[in-house]
Design an enzyme around this catalytic site. Structure first.
Site, PDB file in Angstrom:
ATOM      1  N   HIS A 246      -4.048  -4.716   7.813  1.00 54.30           N
ATOM      2  CA  HIS A 246      -4.126  -3.679   8.842  1.00 54.30           C
ATOM      3  C   HIS A 246      -3.230  -4.043  10.029  1.00 54.30           C
ATOM      4  O   HIS A 246      -3.497  -4.969  10.772  1.00 54.30           O
ATOM      5  CB  HIS A 246      -5.546  -3.415   9.343  1.00 54.30           C
ATOM      6  CG  HIS A 246      -5.697  -2.011   9.879  1.00 54.30           C
ATOM      7  ND1 HIS A 246      -6.202  -0.971   9.124  1.00 54.30           N
ATOM      8  CD2 HIS A 246      -5.358  -1.464  11.059  1.00 54.30           C
ATOM      9  CE1 HIS A 246      -6.198   0.150   9.837  1.00 54.30           C
ATOM     10  NE2 HIS A 246      -5.674  -0.130  11.017  1.00 54.30           N
ATOM     11  N   ASP A 247      -2.162  -3.290  10.149  1.00 57.73           N
ATOM     12  CA  ASP A 247      -1.188  -3.415  11.230  1.00 57.73           C
ATOM     13  C   ASP A 247      -0.396  -4.718  11.201  1.00 57.73           C
ATOM     14  O   ASP A 247       0.239  -5.084  12.200  1.00 57.73           O
ATOM     15  CB  ASP A 247      -1.848  -3.228  12.604  1.00 57.73           C
ATOM     16  CG  ASP A 247      -2.164  -1.767  12.889  1.00 57.73           C
ATOM     17  OD1 ASP A 247      -1.862  -0.906  12.031  1.00 57.73           O
ATOM     18  OD2 ASP A 247      -2.714  -1.480  13.964  1.00 57.73           O
TER      19      ASP A 247
ATOM     20  N   GLY B 220       0.981  -1.376   4.301  1.00 60.69           N
ATOM     21  CA  GLY B 220       1.459  -0.052   3.937  1.00 60.69           C
ATOM     22  C   GLY B 220       2.222   0.638   5.032  1.00 60.69           C
ATOM     23  O   GLY B 220       3.435   0.812   4.958  1.00 60.69           O
ATOM     24  N   HIS B 221       1.536   1.022   6.100  1.00 53.73           N
ATOM     25  CA  HIS B 221       2.131   1.876   7.118  1.00 53.73           C
ATOM     26  C   HIS B 221       3.396   1.258   7.715  1.00 53.73           C
ATOM     27  O   HIS B 221       4.457   1.896   7.745  1.00 53.73           O
ATOM     28  CB  HIS B 221       1.113   2.163   8.223  1.00 53.73           C
ATOM     29  CG  HIS B 221       1.605   3.123   9.255  1.00 53.73           C
ATOM     30  ND1 HIS B 221       1.586   4.486   9.078  1.00 53.73           N
ATOM     31  CD2 HIS B 221       2.153   2.909  10.479  1.00 53.73           C
ATOM     32  CE1 HIS B 221       2.089   5.082  10.146  1.00 53.73           C
ATOM     33  NE2 HIS B 221       2.442   4.154  11.010  1.00 53.73           N
TER      34      HIS B 221
ATOM     35  N   THR C 128      -8.293   6.117   9.085  1.00 53.38           N
ATOM     36  CA  THR C 128      -7.873   4.841   8.530  1.00 53.38           C
ATOM     37  C   THR C 128      -9.018   3.856   8.707  1.00 53.38           C
ATOM     38  O   THR C 128      -9.962   4.129   9.466  1.00 53.38           O
ATOM     39  CB  THR C 128      -6.596   4.318   9.221  1.00 53.38           C
ATOM     40  OG1 THR C 128      -6.141   3.128   8.549  1.00 53.38           O
ATOM     41  CG2 THR C 128      -6.845   3.995  10.687  1.00 53.38           C
TER      42      THR C 128
ATOM     43  N   ASN D 166       0.856  -1.181   0.000  1.00 52.82           N
ATOM     44  CA  ASN D 166       0.000   0.000   0.000  1.00 52.82           C
ATOM     45  C   ASN D 166       0.894   1.234   0.000  1.00 52.82           C
ATOM     46  O   ASN D 166       1.678   1.447   0.924  1.00 52.82           O
ATOM     47  CB  ASN D 166      -0.906  -0.016   1.239  1.00 52.82           C
ATOM     48  CG  ASN D 166      -1.932   1.107   1.237  1.00 52.82           C
ATOM     49  OD1 ASN D 166      -1.622   2.240   0.891  1.00 52.82           O
ATOM     50  ND2 ASN D 166      -3.148   0.788   1.641  1.00 52.82           N
TER      51      ASN D 166
ATOM     52  N   ARG E 292       4.774  18.553   0.492  1.00 48.87           N
ATOM     53  CA  ARG E 292       5.527  19.646  -0.116  1.00 48.87           C
ATOM     54  C   ARG E 292       4.899  20.166  -1.410  1.00 48.87           C
ATOM     55  O   ARG E 292       5.372  21.151  -1.969  1.00 48.87           O
ATOM     56  CB  ARG E 292       6.961  19.180  -0.410  1.00 48.87           C
ATOM     57  CG  ARG E 292       7.821  19.021   0.833  1.00 48.87           C
ATOM     58  CD  ARG E 292       8.147  20.360   1.474  1.00 48.87           C
ATOM     59  NE  ARG E 292       9.010  21.168   0.644  1.00 48.87           N
ATOM     60  CZ  ARG E 292      10.338  21.179   0.737  1.00 48.87           C
ATOM     61  NH1 ARG E 292      10.960  20.407   1.612  1.00 48.87           N
ATOM     62  NH2 ARG E 292      11.055  21.951  -0.054  1.00 48.87           N
TER      63      ARG E 292
ATOM     64  N   HIS F 279      -5.594   3.498  -1.724  1.00 53.88           N
ATOM     65  CA  HIS F 279      -6.900   3.750  -1.111  1.00 53.88           C
ATOM     66  C   HIS F 279      -7.222   5.229  -1.286  1.00 53.88           C
ATOM     67  O   HIS F 279      -6.961   6.039  -0.393  1.00 53.88           O
ATOM     68  CB  HIS F 279      -6.876   3.371   0.373  1.00 53.88           C
ATOM     69  CG  HIS F 279      -8.212   3.422   1.040  1.00 53.88           C
ATOM     70  ND1 HIS F 279      -8.535   2.615   2.108  1.00 53.88           N
ATOM     71  CD2 HIS F 279      -9.314   4.185   0.811  1.00 53.88           C
ATOM     72  CE1 HIS F 279      -9.765   2.888   2.504  1.00 53.88           C
ATOM     73  NE2 HIS F 279     -10.255   3.842   1.728  1.00 53.88           N
TER      74      HIS F 279
ATOM     75  N   GLU G   5      -8.665   0.112  -2.875  1.00 58.07           N
ATOM     76  CA  GLU G   5      -9.552   0.032  -1.727  1.00 58.07           C
ATOM     77  C   GLU G   5     -10.399   1.294  -1.642  1.00 58.07           C
ATOM     78  O   GLU G   5      -9.965   2.366  -2.065  1.00 58.07           O
ATOM     79  CB  GLU G   5      -8.743  -0.078  -0.428  1.00 58.07           C
ATOM     80  CG  GLU G   5      -7.817  -1.259  -0.352  1.00 58.07           C
ATOM     81  CD  GLU G   5      -7.003  -1.261   0.919  1.00 58.07           C
ATOM     82  OE1 GLU G   5      -6.452  -2.319   1.264  1.00 58.07           O
ATOM     83  OE2 GLU G   5      -6.897  -0.202   1.579  1.00 58.07           O
TER      84      GLU G   5
ATOM     85  N   ARG H  89      -9.184   8.552  -1.131  1.00 57.73           N
ATOM     86  CA  ARG H  89     -10.297   9.064  -0.332  1.00 57.73           C
ATOM     87  C   ARG H  89     -10.811  10.357  -0.961  1.00 57.73           C
ATOM     88  O   ARG H  89     -10.101  11.009  -1.716  1.00 57.73           O
ATOM     89  CB  ARG H  89      -9.856   9.267   1.112  1.00 57.73           C
ATOM     90  CG  ARG H  89      -9.710   7.948   1.882  1.00 57.73           C
ATOM     91  CD  ARG H  89      -9.419   8.179   3.353  1.00 57.73           C
ATOM     92  NE  ARG H  89      -9.651   6.983   4.144  1.00 57.73           N
ATOM     93  CZ  ARG H  89      -8.765   6.020   4.353  1.00 57.73           C
ATOM     94  NH1 ARG H  89      -7.553   6.113   3.813  1.00 57.73           N
ATOM     95  NH2 ARG H  89      -9.056   4.956   5.087  1.00 57.73           N
TER      96      ARG H  89
END
Length: 237
Positions: free
Chosen positions: A190-191, A213-214, A100, A7, A18, A43, A70, A45
Site C-alpha cells: 500500500h503506497d 499496483g497504483h 481501497t 497488482n 471503455r 483484488h 486479495e 470486489r
C-alpha cells in the site's frame, strides 16, 4: 530475495472505462512476468469495478509465477478462491464499497472468523496472509489464526517517509521482527513506490513479498512497463 507482485487492478479499471478489451489484462499480466515480476496480484470486489470474477478464472492458467488474490472473505470470495486455488490469498477487512484498503484486521475481534477462513483455505493448499498494521499484540494474535504470513499495511510509512524516514520505518521493523519470532512470513503493501521502496526493503531484508499496483502503473505511464518493473526490482536487490 523479496518478490515483486504486480497488482493489475488499475489495468482492469482502464479497460472497463471503455467496455472493450483495451488494454488486454491477460497480456499485461504475461508481460509483467516476462519483464521479471515474480507475482501477479488481483483484488476482485463485489461490484467488479475493476477485476471481474471472469478475469480471475482466465488469469489462473496463464499466471506462471505466484498468483495472489486479495479480498474480504465473504462466502462468494471464498467460493471463488477455492475454485481457482491461487498460490496465496490475502485476507483484507474491506467493506464491499471500499475505495481501497485503508486499515488492517483487528485480529482479536475477528479471531474465530479468521481462524475458520484460514483453516478452509489451507485445507485447499492455499497459502494465507492477513492484512494488518504494526500493533505487536495484533500480530501475535494473527499467528494464532494459523495464517502463514501477514501483509503489513504501509500507507502510514509512505505518508511519513518524506519528512522522517527513520521514524516512519521503525514500527515496521519492530512489527516484522515480532512476526518472524512467531514463525510468520512478512509481506508488505500500500503506497510503496520508487521513492520509498528501497529504504523499506533495506530496513526489512527478510521481507518475502511486496504487492504494488497504483504507483507502479502510474510510473509505467512515463517510463513504460518494462523499465518500471526493472526499476522496482532494482529497489529489492
Amino acid at each position: 530475495m523479496t518478490n515483486l507482485s504486480v497488482n493489475i487492478n488499475k489495468i482492469a479499471t482502464l479497460r472497463n472505462a471503455r467496455g472493450e478489451n483495451v488494454p488486454d489484462l491477460l497480456k499485461v499480466a504475461a508481460d509483467c512476468e516476462a519483464y521479471g515480476a515474480q507475482g501477479i496480484t488481483v483484488h476482485p470486489r463485489p461490484d467488479e469495478r475493476h477485476i471481474r470474477r471472469d478475469d480471475v478464472y482466465k488469469l489462473r492458467p496463464l499466471v506462471r509465477t505466484e498468483f495472489n488474490i486479495e479480498g474480504y472473505p465473504s462466502q462468494q470470495f471464498i467460493d471463488l478462491v477455492m475454485q481457482v486455488r491461487p498460490t496465496q490469498v490475502t485476507l483484507v477487512p474491506d467493506a464491499p464499497d471500499a475505495l481501497t484498503s485503508s486499515a488492517g484486521w483487528n485480529v482479536l475481534s475477528n479471531m474465530d472468523f479468521l481462524t475458520s477462513v484460514v483453516d478452509r483455505l489451507k485445507s485447499g493448499g492455499i497459502r494465507t496472509s492477513l492484512f494488518v498494521g504494526t500493533d505487536l499484540e495484533n500480530i501475535r494474535m494473527a499467528a494464532r489464526t494459523g495464517t502463514d504470513r501477514i501483509e503489513l499495511y504501509t500507507k502510514p510509512y509512505a505518508d511519513m517517509y518524506p519528512s522522517d524516514r527513520e521514524t516512519a520505518v521503525a514500527p515496521y521493523v519492530e512489527a516484522a521482527e515480532a512476526a518472524f519470532r512467531c514463525g510468520l512470513g512478512v509481506n508488505a503493501g500500500h503506497d510503496l513506490s520508487l521513492v520509498n521502496l528501497e529504504y523499506f526493503h533495506a530496513m526489512i531484508p527478510r521481507l518475502s513479498e511486496v504487492s504494488i499496483g497504483h504507483a507502479l502503473i502510474c510510473d509505467a505511464l512515463y517510463l513504460g512497463l518494462e523499465e518500471t518493473i526493472h526499476r522496482y526490482l532494482n529497489c529489492l536487490k
